[in-house]
Every structure is written in C-alpha cells, then in structure tokens.
Design a protein around this motif. Structure first.
Motif, PDB file in Angstrom:
ATOM      1  N   PRO A  10      -4.467   1.448   6.785  1.00  0.00           N
ATOM      2  CA  PRO A  10      -5.252   2.681   7.994  1.00  0.00           C
ATOM      3  C   PRO A  10      -4.001   2.756   9.666  1.00  0.00           C
ATOM      4  CG  PRO A  10      -6.791   1.023   7.566  1.00  0.00           C
ATOM      5  CD  PRO A  10      -6.118   1.034   6.409  1.00  0.00           C
ATOM      6  N   LEU A  11      -4.009   3.558  10.106  1.00  0.00           N
ATOM      7  CA  LEU A  11      -3.252   3.173  11.245  1.00  0.00           C
ATOM      8  C   LEU A  11      -4.698   2.482  12.045  1.00  0.00           C
ATOM      9  CD1 LEU A  11       0.252   4.367  12.978  1.00  0.00           C
ATOM     10  CD2 LEU A  11      -1.502   6.347  13.626  1.00  0.00           C
ATOM     11  N   SER A  12      -5.447   2.739  12.274  1.00  0.00           N
ATOM     12  CA  SER A  12      -6.812   2.046  13.039  1.00  0.00           C
ATOM     13  C   SER A  12      -5.977   0.651  12.990  1.00  0.00           C
ATOM     14  CB  SER A  12      -7.956   2.554  12.673  1.00  0.00           C
ATOM     15  OG  SER A  12      -8.365   2.480  11.799  1.00  0.00           O
ATOM     16  N   GLU A  13      -6.068   0.016  12.231  1.00  0.00           N
ATOM     17  CA  GLU A  13      -5.707  -1.447  11.804  1.00  0.00           C
ATOM     18  C   GLU A  13      -3.950  -2.125  12.715  1.00  0.00           C
ATOM     19  OE1 GLU A  13      -5.910  -2.924   7.971  1.00  0.00           O
ATOM     20  OE2 GLU A  13      -8.406  -2.206   8.090  1.00  0.00           O
ATOM     21  N   PHE A  14      -3.302  -1.087  13.377  1.00  0.00           N
ATOM     22  CA  PHE A  14      -2.251  -1.229  13.801  1.00  0.00           C
ATOM     23  C   PHE A  14      -2.589  -1.285  15.400  1.00  0.00           C
ATOM     24  CE2 PHE A  14      -1.373  -0.403   9.461  1.00  0.00           C
ATOM     25  CZ  PHE A  14      -0.025  -1.202   9.575  1.00  0.00           C
ATOM     26  N   PRO A  15      -2.828  -2.340  15.785  1.00  0.00           N
ATOM     27  CA  PRO A  15      -2.782  -2.077  17.510  1.00  0.00           C
ATOM     28  C   PRO A  15      -1.281  -2.243  18.016  1.00  0.00           C
ATOM     29  CG  PRO A  15      -3.469  -4.388  16.919  1.00  0.00           C
ATOM     30  CD  PRO A  15      -2.866  -3.871  15.217  1.00  0.00           C
ATOM     31  N   ALA A  16      -1.476  -1.192  18.602  1.00  0.00           N
ATOM     32  CA  ALA A  16       0.381  -0.857  19.966  1.00  0.00           C
ATOM     33  C   ALA A  16       0.520  -2.283  20.516  1.00  0.00           C
ATOM     34  CB  ALA A  16      -0.435  -0.081  20.816  1.00  0.00           C
ATOM     35  N   GLU A  17       1.522  -2.069  20.076  1.00  0.00           N
ATOM     36  CA  GLU A  17       2.741  -3.812  20.549  1.00  0.00           C
ATOM     37  C   GLU A  17       2.097  -4.700  20.133  1.00  0.00           C
ATOM     38  OE1 GLU A  17       5.016  -2.370  23.413  1.00  0.00           O
ATOM     39  OE2 GLU A  17       4.412  -0.837  23.111  1.00  0.00           O
ATOM     40  N   VAL A  18       1.266  -4.288  19.416  1.00  0.00           N
ATOM     41  CA  VAL A  18       1.217  -6.206  18.447  1.00  0.00           C
ATOM     42  C   VAL A  18       2.021  -6.611  17.232  1.00  0.00           C
ATOM     43  CG1 VAL A  18      -0.140  -7.710  17.946  1.00  0.00           C
ATOM     44  CG2 VAL A  18      -0.712  -6.188  20.173  1.00  0.00           C
ATOM     45  N   PRO A  19       2.840  -7.318  17.044  1.00  0.00           N
ATOM     46  CA  PRO A  19       3.515  -7.810  15.707  1.00  0.00           C
ATOM     47  C   PRO A  19       2.336  -7.710  14.865  1.00  0.00           C
ATOM     48  CG  PRO A  19       4.620  -8.597  17.752  1.00  0.00           C
ATOM     49  CD  PRO A  19       3.367  -8.472  18.362  1.00  0.00           C
ATOM     50  N   VAL A  20       2.341  -7.057  13.378  1.00  0.00           N
ATOM     51  CA  VAL A  20       1.610  -7.284  12.555  1.00  0.00           C
ATOM     52  C   VAL A  20       1.346  -7.645  11.561  1.00  0.00           C
ATOM     53  CG1 VAL A  20      -0.512  -6.409  13.727  1.00  0.00           C
ATOM     54  CG2 VAL A  20       0.779  -5.387  12.081  1.00  0.00           C
ATOM     55  N   LEU A  21       1.430  -8.964  10.133  1.00  0.00           N
ATOM     56  CA  LEU A  21       2.133  -8.873   9.297  1.00  0.00           C
ATOM     57  C   LEU A  21       1.180  -8.120   7.841  1.00  0.00           C
ATOM     58  CD1 LEU A  21       3.288 -10.834   6.787  1.00  0.00           C
ATOM     59  CD2 LEU A  21       2.162 -12.449   6.778  1.00  0.00           C
ATOM     60  N   ARG A  22       1.715  -7.318   6.959  1.00  0.00           N
ATOM     61  CA  ARG A  22       1.886  -6.275   6.133  1.00  0.00           C
ATOM     62  C   ARG A  22       2.800  -7.472   4.646  1.00  0.00           C
ATOM     63  NH1 ARG A  22      -1.631  -5.977   8.989  1.00  0.00           N
ATOM     64  NH2 ARG A  22      -2.725  -4.133   9.299  1.00  0.00           N
ATOM     65  N   ARG A  92       5.668   6.304   7.844  1.00  0.00           N
ATOM     66  CA  ARG A  92       5.449   7.115   7.835  1.00  0.00           C
ATOM     67  C   ARG A  92       3.874   7.261   8.409  1.00  0.00           C
ATOM     68  NH1 ARG A  92       6.629  10.148   2.550  1.00  0.00           N
ATOM     69  NH2 ARG A  92       4.997   9.165   0.853  1.00  0.00           N
ATOM     70  N   VAL A  93       3.333   8.418   8.689  1.00  0.00           N
ATOM     71  CA  VAL A  93       1.702   8.335   8.294  1.00  0.00           C
ATOM     72  C   VAL A  93       1.666   9.265   7.906  1.00  0.00           C
ATOM     73  CG1 VAL A  93       0.059   8.456   9.885  1.00  0.00           C
ATOM     74  CG2 VAL A  93       1.732   6.515  10.697  1.00  0.00           C
ATOM     75  N   ASP A  94       0.375   9.248   6.753  1.00  0.00           N
ATOM     76  CA  ASP A  94      -0.051  10.401   6.073  1.00  0.00           C
ATOM     77  C   ASP A  94      -1.318  10.370   6.089  1.00  0.00           C
ATOM     78  OD1 ASP A  94      -0.379  12.724   4.697  1.00  0.00           O
ATOM     79  OD2 ASP A  94       0.703  11.829   2.587  1.00  0.00           O
ATOM     80  N   GLY A  95      -2.186  11.042   6.361  1.00  0.00           N
ATOM     81  CA  GLY A  95      -3.459  11.665   6.150  1.00  0.00           C
ATOM     82  C   GLY A  95      -4.634   9.742   6.698  1.00  0.00           C
ATOM     83  N   GLY A  96      -4.170   9.245   8.641  1.00  0.00           N
ATOM     84  CA  GLY A  96      -4.206   8.725   9.034  1.00  0.00           C
ATOM     85  C   GLY A  96      -3.236   7.010   8.403  1.00  0.00           C
ATOM     86  N   ARG A  97      -2.607   7.863   7.786  1.00  0.00           N
ATOM     87  CA  ARG A  97      -2.901   5.616   6.488  1.00  0.00           C
ATOM     88  C   ARG A  97      -1.081   5.329   6.870  1.00  0.00           C
ATOM     89  NH1 ARG A  97      -6.883   3.488   4.290  1.00  0.00           N
ATOM     90  NH2 ARG A  97      -5.428   2.276   2.995  1.00  0.00           N
ATOM     91  N   VAL A  98      -1.043   4.601   6.966  1.00  0.00           N
ATOM     92  CA  VAL A  98       0.821   3.929   6.750  1.00  0.00           C
ATOM     93  C   VAL A  98       1.440   3.752   6.265  1.00  0.00           C
ATOM     94  CG1 VAL A  98       2.905   2.614   7.807  1.00  0.00           C
ATOM     95  CG2 VAL A  98       0.162   2.699   9.829  1.00  0.00           C
ATOM     96  N   GLN A  99       2.676   4.210   5.830  1.00  0.00           N
ATOM     97  CA  GLN A  99       3.112   3.643   4.430  1.00  0.00           C
ATOM     98  C   GLN A  99       4.693   3.559   5.064  1.00  0.00           C
ATOM     99  OE1 GLN A  99       2.999   7.934   2.448  1.00  0.00           O
ATOM    100  NE2 GLN A  99       0.542   8.324   1.587  1.00  0.00           N
ATOM    101  N   LEU A 100       5.133   2.584   3.828  1.00  0.00           N
ATOM    102  CA  LEU A 100       6.449   2.688   4.397  1.00  0.00           C
ATOM    103  C   LEU A 100       7.393   2.564   2.600  1.00  0.00           C
ATOM    104  CD1 LEU A 100       7.270  -1.534   5.779  1.00  0.00           C
ATOM    105  CD2 LEU A 100       8.319  -0.710   3.116  1.00  0.00           C
ATOM    106  N   ASN A 101       8.603   3.216   3.158  1.00  0.00           N
ATOM    107  CA  ASN A 101       9.097   2.902   1.920  1.00  0.00           C
ATOM    108  C   ASN A 101       9.876   1.659   1.906  1.00  0.00           C
ATOM    109  OD1 ASN A 101      11.471   4.096  -0.321  1.00  0.00           O
ATOM    110  ND2 ASN A 101      12.380   5.434   1.131  1.00  0.00           N
TER     111      ASN A 101
END
Length: 594
Positions: A10-22, A92-101
């Motif tokens: 979910p996009l809510s788990e990506f804080p602004a301006e902070v690197p996160v690992l996925r 991209r963000v789809d339905g509030g979730r972050v997707q990566l190609n």
C-alpha cells in the motif's frame, strides 16, 4: 518489451522523502522513495560495490550511498558523483497500492550499459568498465560460440572504442587486446582479468580523448549503393598512394569504404604493398597490421574502425629503412626487384612446394649470417631467394635468429644514462619476424620476399645489443628450496634458474611452459601497460614461431625468459634527465642500436 508488474504494498507504507527497501518473490531488492507524489524505484544494490541504497540519504531528489558517497538522481538513475548509473524501474499506483514493472527494456539497457562502458574507458577506470561489461553480458546477448563468453560484447565495445579514439592510430593497447582475447579463448587466462588489463592499456593511452576525426569524404556522405557503384577497381592502390603522400584523412576515408565493400581481405590487399616497402616505426607497421587483421576477423562489426586505425598508424609511421643507417637493406631491396619471382597471380608461390628447403647446416649457416649484421643478413636473404628458397622458409629461420638475438640482450644498455636502449627495442625483432610470416602467408610472392629482407636486416642491425657473455645458468639454492619448477623460478625473478630448468624441457614441455607463463606475462611481469603489452606479444610471437618451426629448439623459450623474468626499470627519471641535459649541452643524440 513485455510488462512484468509486481505489487510492492500500500502507498501508505511509503513515507515521503525516505528510502525504503522492497523485495520481490525472488529476493530482488528495490530502493523506493515517495517524492512529489510519485514512487521512484532503483536497484537497491549500488552499482559500485553492491551496498544497499535503501540505507542511503536523500537530498533534493538525489540518493547518496552511505558507503562511498556515490550519488544517483531518483528521476533517471543517473550517477552525479562516483561512476556508473543505477537501473531505474517504472512504477504506478493502482487502487492505493504501489506496483513496479520489473521487466527490462533490453535495447535501452544495452544502450545505457554501452554508454557507461565507453565512459569508463574514456576515464581510464577499468574496474568500472568491467562491471558495465559484466552487466552487458548478463543480458544474455553474447555469442555463445566464442571463448570470450559473456564478455564478448564488452570486448567488442572495447575494440571499437580503442580504435576510434587512438589519436595516432592502432597502438600497443589494441595489439595487447588481440593477444589477450586469443589467450582467453585458449583458456589460459580468465576473461575478466584480461579485460581489466586491456581496458587499462587502452584507456591510459587515450584517456579523455574524443573519437579521432575521420577527415573529409566520410563514408556516410553517400548511400551504400552509390559507394559500391562508384568503387573503382584500383581503389586498394589509392590507399597506398594516399599513405605514401601522407594524405592521412584521405587514406583513412578510403580504408573505411574499402572495408565496407571488400571486407578485411580487401583491406589486407590494400595495405600490404605499403607495409612491405619499409620497416616502419621499429617494426610496428607490420606488427600492428597483423594484430589489426586478427581483431577485425574476431570482431567483424568493428573491422572498419580497427583497420581505419591501422591505416592512420601507417600514415604517421617513420620509414626506418629509408634513413641513412639502413643503406644495406635498401640496396638489397633494389636487387630483389630484379629477381624473377613469381608474378602477382601466384600468391601461393610464397610457400610453393618446389621452393628450395632451408634446414640443417644450410639453415644454421644462413642464421649465422643474419646474426652477423645488417649487410650479411640482407645479402644472404637475397642470395637464398635467388636460389629459389621460399620467403616463408627464410622468415622462419629469421624468426629463430631473432629469438637468439633477444636471448643475448645485454641488460647493461638499460643501466647506461647516455643511451635510449632497452629490451623492448630488441623484442621488436621477434614480433616483426612473426608478423612478417603471418602477413606473408597471404601476401604476393614479391611482398613476402620484401618482408623477409626487412626482417633479416632488422635482426642483423640489432647486433650491438648482444651481451659479451651468456646468462648464468646455475639454479640457486632458494629456487631449489621452493621445488625448482620453472614457474617458481620465474616468480622468483631468477633468470639463471629459469634458463637451466628450461634447457631440460622437451618440445611438449616447452609448449606447456608457454601456456604456464601466460598469466605471469599478462599480470605480473610488468606494471606499465606498454611493458605488459610487450611481454604478452613477445610470448605469443615466440610461441607461434616455435609451433611453426620444423626444427624447433629451446631458443624461443630462452628468449622469453631473458625478456620477462628480470625486473627492469619501467621509468628511468635519471636517464631521461641525463639524455636531455646531454643534448642541450652538446647537441648530439643519445647512443642507440643503429
């Protein structure tokens, strides 16, 4: 490019301006940053050494690796400080979730990696160049049938880049590259290590230089069909004419067209008459042409640049045998013009079956004359040619004499402050003789005969380099304590021990020795690239000469050992200063071999 979208949460788990690992389900890691309403995703592994970018710091849209301060733009993946860029992924963000190609656009990735590889070579950064080359190979586009494996494309890029940017044409780095590729294909040295050595040799010589100007009449000025239609039958001769007149731009432009229309064989035919006229640049004319032809055959897509670079080198070269010291060689070449050699339509006559053989006592006598000096060397060569001896048979004997000459080198020359002479000068006699034989196999009979005269005169002229006494041959106690093997003696820099061990080897043992010593020549014998290039090409030339010799002996291996084993000065500040001061005081040149 097919899409391969995965869910990162979910996009809510990506804080602004902070690197996160996925991570994805295969363990691949992505450094993600929410900035300006968009999630940017980069490879988490820093392209430098693999440290996690997700633990880095973000400032103004630039992500900095916490380990070595490399900096990457989120919007592009470009590296603004450090080295190569990092791969960036679409999100991209789809339905509030972050997707990566995570799919890779292979064509775009090739362009990105080739650009990075060429920039690394430009900056003489071999470690970075290798990393980019390995990434290029990881795309799976290499030609599996070659011995260069996944680095084939990287070697091909290195070849083209080196040829394009060689300021005065084909040089030592490219010649070294040709031999190292052959050694990789034979399994003698690892591709990765060979690439580092070659990238540094090429990068050092042309660091920060752009592509060499291609002069007027660029190939691209006309359509391919128009060029073919206008191509004249005497075009190869025009290349030699342009070279002789030092019309460098014209010679290079004509060579590019020639390669495009007639390929490598056409280039060889165009350059052979010119190369067979003189000894150029201490033998480099023939030596570099031979290596250029090898590279052009191995990397056909770079053949135009490689052979254009060879043409440029010849256009700048000094014709040594046109100078006063080579009076005897010029006279011999003039007499050669009167010999009834086979005509231009019988190229195979250079090795014709009815050519008088040269072996046993006759060969020993001929080699003695070659070693006696320039005049006896060239006179003996012309005499044997007049008797019907094949030029290639003579070149084989001359190559053996060159090995003997190298083994006799007097290292006292390198200790003198009034002379500009080193062992590299004498190695050219060996590499020129081998190159002349290689070129002679495809040359017209008269060209092959000219090359034989040039090679003999060169070996004879270097007589001043001979030492008064042979090298010591006693095996030292230290070497015996290490087991007494040849490689151990070489690594201990014990010339006497190495020669003593080599003398006990039979033909099969010598073949193994050449293979065993290849890594030492490539990685340990020298520090400066030009010295490494000479160690490698001398080993290769000596091995080829022995393998083609119908009566081989230990002279070839002995020559190699006396060249690569000693620790030699690779930069002599005292000599440079002494020679300059001497000239400024008395106006006289330093002592030389001729």
């Amino acid at each position: 490019m097919k899409s391969d979208w995965i869910d990162l949460g979910p996009l809510s788990e990506f804080p602004a301006e902070v690197p996160v690992l996925r991570k994805d389900d295969t363990g691949r890691r992505f450094a993600c940053v929410l900035r300006g309403g968009e999630v940017h995703a980069l490879d988490d592994r820093c392209p430098h050494q693999g440290y996690p970018l997700s633990q880095g710091a973000l400032r103004g849209g630039v992500l900095t690796c916490a380990w070595h301060n490399w900096k990457f733009e989120l919007a592009s993946g470009a590296c603004t400080f450090g080295g190569e860029p990092v791969r960036r992924y679409a999100t991209r963000v789809d339905g509030g979730r972050v997707q990566l190609n995570r799919a890779v656009d292979t064509a775009a990735e090739v362009r990105r990696l080739v650009a990075g590889l060429r920039e690394a070579i430009l900056r003489d950064e071999p470690a970075r160049a290798l990393r980019e080359g390995l990434r290029l190979g990881a795309l799976g586009l290499h030609r599996g049938e070659t011995g260069l494996g996944s680095l084939h494309l990287a070697f091909e890029v290195l070849t083209r880049d080196g040829a394009e940017r060689a300021e005065y044409g084909f040089d030592h780095g490219l010649a070294l590259l040709a031999d190292l590729c052959a050694w990789v294909e034979r399994g003698r040295i690892p591709a990765e290590e060979a690439f580092v050595v070659a990238a540094h040799a090429i990068g050092e010589a042309s660091a920060r230089l752009g592509p060499r100007g291609k002069g007027p009449g660029k190939v691209g000025a006309r359509s391919p069909l128009a060029r073919i239609a206008d191509f004249e039958l005497d075009e190869p001769a025009k290349v030699s004419e342009a070279l002789a007149a030092e019309r460098r731009d014209e010679a290079e432009a004509r060579m590019r067209e020639l390669v495009e229309i007639r390929g490598t064989a056409g280039a060889r035919r165009a350059l052979m008459p010119f190369v067979a006229q003189h000894l150029y640049d201490y033998g480099h004319g023939a030596i570099f042409l031979s290596k250029a032809l090898e590279l052009a055959e191995r990397f056909s897509s770079a053949a135009d640049e490689v052979l254009a670079a060879s043409t440029v080198q010849l256009a700048w070269a000094t014709a040594d045998t046109s100078l006063p010291p080579f009076t005897a060689t010029r006279a011999a070449l003039a007499r050669l013009a009167d010999l009834p050699l086979p005509g231009p339509d019988s190229a195979a006559a250079a090795t014709r079956p009815d050519a008088a053989p040269l072996e046993g006592a006759e060969r020993a006598a001929f080699e003695a004359e070659v070693l006696a000096g320039e005049q006896p060397a060239v006179e003996a060569t012309v005499r044997w040619l007049a008797r019907g001896a094949g030029p290639l048979a003579l070149l084989g004997a001359i190559g053996h004499a060159a090995a003997v000459r190298l083994a006799r080198f007097d290292s006292a020359w390198e200790a003198r402050l009034d002379a500009e002479v080193g062992v590299l000068d004498v190695t050219h006699a060996v590499t020129f003789a081998e190159a002349a034989a290689a070129l002679g196999r495809e040359a017209l009979p008269r060209e092959a005969a000219q090359l034989a005269v040039l090679a003999a005169g060169f070996v004879g002229k270097l007589r001043k380099a001979d030492a008064a006494a042979p090298h010591a041959s006693a095996t030292t106690a230290a070497t015996r304590a290490r087991g007494g093997g040849l490689l151990q003696a070489v690594e201990a820099r014990d010339v006497g021990a190495a020669l003593a061990i080599a003398r006990e080897l039979d033909a099969a043992g010598r073949r193994r020795a050449f293979a065993e010593l290849a890594p030492f020549a490539a990685f340990d014998a020298a520090v400066r690239p030009i010295f490494t290039a000479h160690a490698v090409k001398t080993l290769e030339a000596l091995e080829r000469l022995e393998s083609s010799d119908p009566q081989p002996d230990g002279a070839y291996l002995a020559a190699l050992l006396t060249h690569v084993v000693p620790v030699r000065p690779e930069l002599s500040a005292r000599r440079i200063a002494a020679v300059a001061k001497k000239f400024m005081s008395d106006g006289r040149p330093p002592d030389g071999l001729y």
